[in-house]
Write a protein that holds these residues in place. Sequence first.
Motif, mmCIF file in Angstrom:
data_model
loop_
_atom_site.group_PDB
_atom_site.id
_atom_site.type_symbol
_atom_site.label_atom_id
_atom_site.label_comp_id
_atom_site.label_asym_id
_atom_site.label_seq_id
_atom_site.Cartn_x
_atom_site.Cartn_y
_atom_site.Cartn_z
ATOM 1 N N MET A 1 7.655 6.866 -2.747
ATOM 2 C CA MET A 1 7.666 7.203 -3.890
ATOM 3 C C MET A 1 8.269 6.811 -5.227
ATOM 4 N N ALA A 2 9.857 6.200 -4.825
ATOM 5 C CA ALA A 2 10.098 5.279 -5.721
ATOM 6 C C ALA A 2 9.344 4.368 -6.159
ATOM 7 N N ALA B 1 14.198 13.230 -9.659
ATOM 8 C CA ALA B 1 14.002 14.829 -9.071
ATOM 9 C C ALA B 1 13.593 14.609 -7.661
ATOM 10 N N GLY B 2 12.085 14.385 -8.144
ATOM 11 C CA GLY B 2 11.185 14.136 -6.620
ATOM 12 C C GLY B 2 11.991 13.327 -5.500
ATOM 13 N N ILE B 3 11.993 11.500 -6.047
ATOM 14 C CA ILE B 3 12.320 11.202 -4.832
ATOM 15 C C ILE B 3 14.233 12.167 -4.247
ATOM 16 N N TRP C 1 1.349 8.417 1.824
ATOM 17 C CA TRP C 1 0.625 10.134 2.592
ATOM 18 C C TRP C 1 0.468 9.440 4.339
ATOM 19 N N LEU C 2 0.975 8.924 4.480
ATOM 20 C CA LEU C 2 1.114 8.929 5.910
ATOM 21 C C LEU C 2 2.494 9.370 6.497
ATOM 22 N N ALA C 3 2.845 8.876 5.443
ATOM 23 C CA ALA C 3 4.680 9.507 6.881
ATOM 24 C C ALA C 3 5.141 10.648 6.151
ATOM 25 N N GLU D 1 1.093 -0.876 0.204
ATOM 26 C CA GLU D 1 0.223 0.537 -0.261
ATOM 27 C C GLU D 1 0.647 1.364 0.328
ATOM 28 N N TYR D 2 1.563 1.123 -1.002
ATOM 29 C CA TYR D 2 2.233 2.191 -1.125
ATOM 30 C C TYR D 2 2.465 3.891 -1.283
#
Length: 226
Positions: free
Chosen positions: A71-72, A80-82, A42-44, A36-37
């Motif tokens: 995200m990965a 870039a976002g990672i 979201w929680l992280a 459940e990525y």
Amino acid sequence: AEEGEDADAQGRDDAVVEAGEAVDIAEIEECFVRGEYSTALWLAEDGAQVCNEEQRWADEARLLLLAAHAMAALRPGDPAGIAECAQRAAEAARVAGAVTFELEALRLVVWGHTESCFIGEAAQAAQQLLQQSKLFGKDADVASAHLAVGEAALADSRPAEAQQAAAAAMRIYKEAGDDVGRAACRLLACDVHLARGETHEAFQAAADAEAMCAEGPEGAPVLAKA
């Protein structure tokens, strides 16, 4: 895929984290186990904001690392976002003195910038990783950082520096008897030879790496790269 997104959406509804509440890092890690990525991300991110407000820097760093890994899994095409998320994790970890988190985050920063072709940023992050590894890390951390420096240098068309970095890492791995690490060094040497048009030497370096990893499952990731 749609069913997985629905499950993640339900997870977000069932596991809201509000400011002032305890952040259940174990629950976020369980989201990874369940695949459940989206919920994990979201929680992280939400938990990291809570920890930032409460000045719990080590927890913030850990949560931002979890967010970067989520995200990965969700958006591998956004290195870039990672890297940006991992950079925030590294900064929080540095404030907290959480060396393990900082080194892990910097490795992600180097990877993200390299994949995004932000070569200057990748080289800078790699040098920072090497410096911190020498100050606070173990020998394996230092060797891994040398490889990161070498890969960034090669991406920046500096094969001589990449070769020097590979040799520095090789000395550490050889002394430790780490065949997988030695194989990674030979693969970097292979890339250096290819960049120089030295096909025979590149083939020999790749063959060396294969021989080093032929025995034992721990060599599989290196062989896959080869």
